[in-house]
Design an enzyme around this catalytic site. Structure first.
Site, short mmCIF file in Angstrom:
data_model
loop_
_atom_site.label_atom_id
_atom_site.label_comp_id
_atom_site.label_asym_id
_atom_site.label_seq_id
_atom_site.Cartn_x
_atom_site.Cartn_y
_atom_site.Cartn_z
N GLU A 149 0.82 -1.22 0.00
CA GLU A 149 0.00 0.00 0.00
C GLU A 149 0.84 1.26 0.00
OE1 GLU A 149 -0.53 -2.59 1.96
OE2 GLU A 149 -2.55 -3.30 1.46
N PHE A 199 -11.35 -8.06 13.54
CA PHE A 199 -10.26 -8.47 12.66
C PHE A 199 -9.96 -7.35 11.66
CE2 PHE A 199 -8.80 -10.65 8.72
CZ PHE A 199 -7.54 -10.99 9.20
N GLN A 200 -8.71 -6.99 11.56
CA GLN A 200 -8.24 -5.93 10.67
C GLN A 200 -8.92 -4.59 10.93
OE1 GLN A 200 -8.13 -7.49 6.60
NE2 GLN A 200 -6.05 -8.18 7.03
N LYS A 223 -17.62 -1.34 5.78
CA LYS A 223 -18.08 -2.27 4.75
C LYS A 223 -19.60 -2.25 4.58
CE LYS A 223 -17.08 -6.84 2.98
NZ LYS A 223 -16.37 -8.12 3.19
N MET A 240 24.55 9.04 2.35
CA MET A 240 24.29 10.25 3.13
C MET A 240 24.52 10.00 4.61
SD MET A 240 23.69 13.34 2.70
CE MET A 240 22.71 14.02 1.38
C1 LIG Z 1 12.53 5.57 5.42
C2 LIG Z 1 13.82 6.19 5.77
N1 LIG Z 1 14.66 5.58 6.65
C3 LIG Z 1 15.84 6.15 6.95
C4 LIG Z 1 16.22 7.34 6.41
C5 LIG Z 1 17.55 7.97 6.78
N2 LIG Z 1 18.43 8.07 5.60
C6 LIG Z 1 18.54 9.20 4.87
S1 LIG Z 1 19.55 9.02 3.55
C7 LIG Z 1 19.87 7.42 3.96
C8 LIG Z 1 20.81 6.60 3.13
C9 LIG Z 1 20.34 6.43 1.74
O1 LIG Z 1 21.20 5.54 1.09
P1 LIG Z 1 21.12 5.31 -0.45
O2 LIG Z 1 19.71 5.10 -0.86
O3 LIG Z 1 22.09 4.26 -0.84
O4 LIG Z 1 21.53 6.71 -1.05
P2 LIG Z 1 22.98 7.40 -1.10
O5 LIG Z 1 22.99 8.41 0.00
O6 LIG Z 1 24.01 6.35 -0.92
O7 LIG Z 1 23.01 8.04 -2.43
C10 LIG Z 1 19.21 7.06 5.12
C11 LIG Z 1 19.29 5.75 5.76
C12 LIG Z 1 15.31 7.94 5.51
N3 LIG Z 1 15.56 9.12 4.93
N4 LIG Z 1 14.14 7.36 5.19
#
Ligand SMILES: Cc1ncc(C[n+]2csc(CCOP(=O)(O)OP(=O)(O)O)c2C)c(N)n1
Ligand SMILES: [Mg+2]
Lengths: 182, 586
Positions: free
Chosen positions: B43, B105-106, B155, B480
């Protein structure tokens, strides 16, 4: 804060401003969940609620009036009003404190248990505060006191020493003075 | 009745996933042909796809899911849409009214859970309210500051029969909401507009700071913005969300601003005397340290949402209204009064800006053996720029490099999760974009970590013949996160290396799509061309240098004029760039 750079309208302005207490009147559609929405806004954004009351005030139009007493720095208070104002079921937000000294009243029920001198003293002070006895036995009174939150608070402080065992407060209902209507 | 309401609202596509509590609606769907349903795999994917659909078309995106776990899976895209002001209508099934509150349920308290992550939501208890609420949902989602709404339908209400009303006609200027209190202000206050125009005309060091609100307001708003920039000759920068409203090739363009914005854009913001903020919200990624934010400027702020004004930064001239309406009035006033700018001051301001620009803040060390991520985006841009292209992204370094190195010429071509920063947004968003633009080139510029969060939607793309391209800048790290660990935590790379990655090429093939891989700069262009020529969904594993950092950067807690530039910065400077206070910030 220290010297403000020339021309800057905002220099951590909020940290130098004192928090103030304002009373807001909010007219809303009486829909399910409206109160949860308003309360959620306050908790979600970390705003203060000192008092909140709500009831339907205009049955035909399906409108409720929420009275909120809140404390915050002026910039936060503006935020609160704007955030409330943009909610879908909110018709109007009025800052009663901005438009003048609002009329504010609260009601409290106060149960005092005791015998002898304390009991006599409680009754005497209740008279001074124009509190009504609405329930009594030889062992207790229930007083009904109305007035500003300040006055109600004072009354409770006193009763604290005279056997007060239980309190119920309504929270503030407020309205602006004069013949104008919201 | 639900489907009829969708048809009457002009809905052609919905994204969804069936389940017990929405079966009656799915049964209706089965028996008609006007609304096309795209079956997702999760979803969350339906929500992001609807977001991509909405952002690339300007129309509301619609999602249909069942109760309980399906509704909770929608929380992320709803929050994402709320933060980025995307119009979304989400219909959820609910257990029958008689069972509500019994932990059936759900069952979950969908309106309770989604209250803080929607603009508004409804639980429909009576079939006679259904039509009104559905139409109202579209009004609320698309008018004022757009946003997500949820309509939760038990529903038994889905099975019940009631009278249907078509939507009320929207007369000019009226938004036809039955909520008397809901009347978003479209026209700006004329006095404030006049004051703003005078201030703009008298500026010596002006800058336009624009945001996603311009894109949301519609194409006309972007055109008016371009007109106003042309009339004044003033420099313009934009937030991540606003890219494309003003063309990246335009002569007044400074590039993006903010944490990973350009040196020239951020310095222009810092030194300006008049800031014209159009549909942006002074987010912390933009302002950096608040007490040093554009300290000598007068600020004009145009926004449709009064609560955005004076939220983070005090402004001198607030104008509440729709960007398109307000800019139209401004341009008209400017023209009718033949306003003139201070040409001499402007020339010396541009000279100053050219000085900053000469720092070439986006330069990076070129490499002949491994692909630099910036280079990959540049090549992708060169290969696609003449084409009818839409770009989405995931979240991380690749997202910033895409924003910095891909040139957006038009609004609605750039779909990214700005406010919430949702990893896993880009792939399903690309699905949604491709549904709306079947013949366009739709590319998700992805990170190797992010893409795995919603990779299952690749299967959706295969099923529905949506030839999306997933262009992964694969650095084997959560780049990042790794960069921040280097900046803040002594380069202790706690759990930011992605062990045991899947083979992305085989993964694509396993789903029934096409997998491509590039490992060297020499083969990159050919592989990109091959990707573009493929009429099937593609996963492109672009293996880039592993530990490149994303610069320039305003370290947390610092001011705009205190940027780290990529070329010159040493590892030691990187390690010490953020002060103790800044470390507390995110
Ligand atoms: C759902 C979610 N979980 C954690 C984060 C924290 N976060 C921000 S950037 C990142 C790393 C992203 O890695 P990647 O997709 O390989 O991109 P890169 O920075 O290597 O280009 C994380 C874990 C987030 N933004 N969103
Ligand atoms: Mg990565």
């Amino acid at each position: 804060m220290n010297a403000q750079p020339a021309g800057s309208a905002y220099f951590f302005a909020s940290s130098s401003e004192e928090p103030v207490t304002h009373t807001l009147s909010v007219i809303v559609d009486n829909e399910p969940g409206v109160l949860a929405r308003v309360v959620g806004l306050f908790s979600g954004r970390g705003y203060n609620i000192e008092s909140l009351t709500v009831t339907e005030t205009e049955h035909q139009k399906h409108l409720s009036r929420i009275t909120i007493v809140t404390t915050g720095k002026p910039m936060i208070l503006d935020q609160i009003k704007n955030q409330l104002g943009r909610m879908v079921p909110v018709h109007r937000v009025t800052d009663l404190t901005d438009t003048g000294r609002p009329l504010e009243r609260e009601l409290a029920l106060v149960k005092v248990v005791g015998r002898g001198d304390n009991r006599v003293e409680a009754l005497r002070l209740a008279e001074i505060y124009e509190a009504k006895v609405i329930d009594a036995t030889t062992e207790h009174f229930v007083f009904q006191v109305t007035g500003t939150s300040y006055k109600v608070g004072e009354f409770l402080d006193i009763m604290q020493h005279l056997g007060m065992v239980e309190v119920a407060r309504t929270g503030v209902a407020a309205m602006q003075r004069g013949q104008e209507v919201l | 009745m639900v489907i009829q309401a969708l048809i009457d609202q002009g809905v052609e596509h919905i994204f969804g996933y069936p389940g017990g509590a929405v079966l009656p609606i799915y049964d209706e769907l089965f028996q008609q042909e006007k609304v096309e349903h795209i079956l997702v795999r999760h979803e969350q994917g339906a929500g992001h796809a609807a977001e991509g659909y909405a952002r690339s078309t300007g129309k509301p995106g619609v999602a249909l899911v069942t109760s309980g776990p399906a509704a909770t899976n929608m929380v992320t895209p709803l929050t994402d849409a709320l933060m980025d002001s995307i119009p979304l209508v989400c219909i959820t099934g609910q257990v029958p009214t008689s069972l509500i509150g019994s932990d059936a349920f759900q069952e979950c308290d969908t309106v309770g859970i989604t209250r803080p992550c929607t603009k508004y939501n409804w639980l429909v208890r009576d079939v006679n309210d259904l039509a009104r609420i559905l139409h109202e949902a579209f009004v609320v989602a698309t008018t004022g500051r757009p946003g997500p709404v949820v309509v939760d339908i038990p529903k038994d209400v889905q099975f019940a029969t009631g009278t249907y009303h078509p939507p009320k006609k929207r007369t000019n200027g009226d938004i036809a909401s039955s909520y008397m209190g809901y009347r978003p202000q479209l026209k700006g206050d004329p006095a404030a507009i006049r004051e703003a125009v005078d201030l703009i005309a008298g500026a010596k060091k002006p800058v336009f700071y624009t945001g996603g609100g311009v894109v949301n307001s519609g194409r006309a708003a972007s055109q008016l913005l371009r007109d106003l920039v042309e009339l004044t000759g003033y420099p313009i920068t934009s937030t991540l969300m606003g890219l494309g409203a003003y063309p990246a090739s335009g002569k007044n363009w400074l590039g993006m601003l903010g944490m990973h914005g350009t040196f020239e854009a951020n310095n222009a913001m810092h030194d300006c005397d008049v800031m014209i903020c159009v549909g942006a919200r002074f987010d912390d990624r933009i302002t950096g340290r608040l007490d040093a934010f554009a300290p000598n400027s007068k600020k004009i702020h145009i926004d449709i949402d009064p609560s955005s004004i004076n939220k983070n930064v005090h402004v001198d001239i607030p104008i509440v209204g729709d960007i398109g309406h307000v800019l139209e009035d401004m341009v008209r006033l400017w023209r009718s009064e033949s306003k003139q700018v201070d040409k001499k001051a402007l020339a010396s301001w541009w000279k100053e800006i050219e000085g900053w620009r000469a720092r070439h803040c986006l330069d990076y060390r070129a490499n002949n053996d491994v692909i630099m991520p910036q280079y990959a985006i540049q090549r992708l841009y060169q290969a696609t720029k003449g084409k009818d292209t839409y770009i989405s992204t995931e979240v991380g370094q690749h997202q910033m490099w895409a924003a910095q190195f891909y040139g957006f010429e038009e609004p609605n071509r750039w779909m990214t999760s700005g406010g919430l920063g949702t990893m896993g947004y880009g792939l399903p968003a690309a699905v949604g974009i491709q549904v709306a633009h079947r013949d366009s080139l739709v590319i998700d510029i992805a990170g190797d970590a992010s893409v795995l969060m919603t990779i299952q939607e690749f299967s959706t793309a295969v099923q529905h013949d949506l030839p999306i391209k997933i262009f992964i800048l694969n650095n084997k790290y959560m780049g990042m996160v790794r960069q921040w660990q280097q900046l803040l935590h002594g380069n202790r790379l706690s759990h930011s290396y992605v062990e045991s990655q899947p083979d992305f090429v085989k993964l694509a093939e396993a789903y029934g799509g096409v997998g491509l891989r590039a490992k060297t700069p020499a083969e990159l262009d050919d592989k990109i061309d091959e990707m573009i020529a493929t009429r099937q969904p593609v996963i492109f594993d672009c293996q880039v240098v592993n530990v490149e950092n994303c610069f320039p950067m305003i370290p947390s807690g610092e001011a705009h004029n205190n940027m780290l530039l990529g070329e010159s910065v040493s590892d030691e400077e990187v390690a010490n760039a953020i002060g103790e206070e800044g470390k507390m910030l995110v």
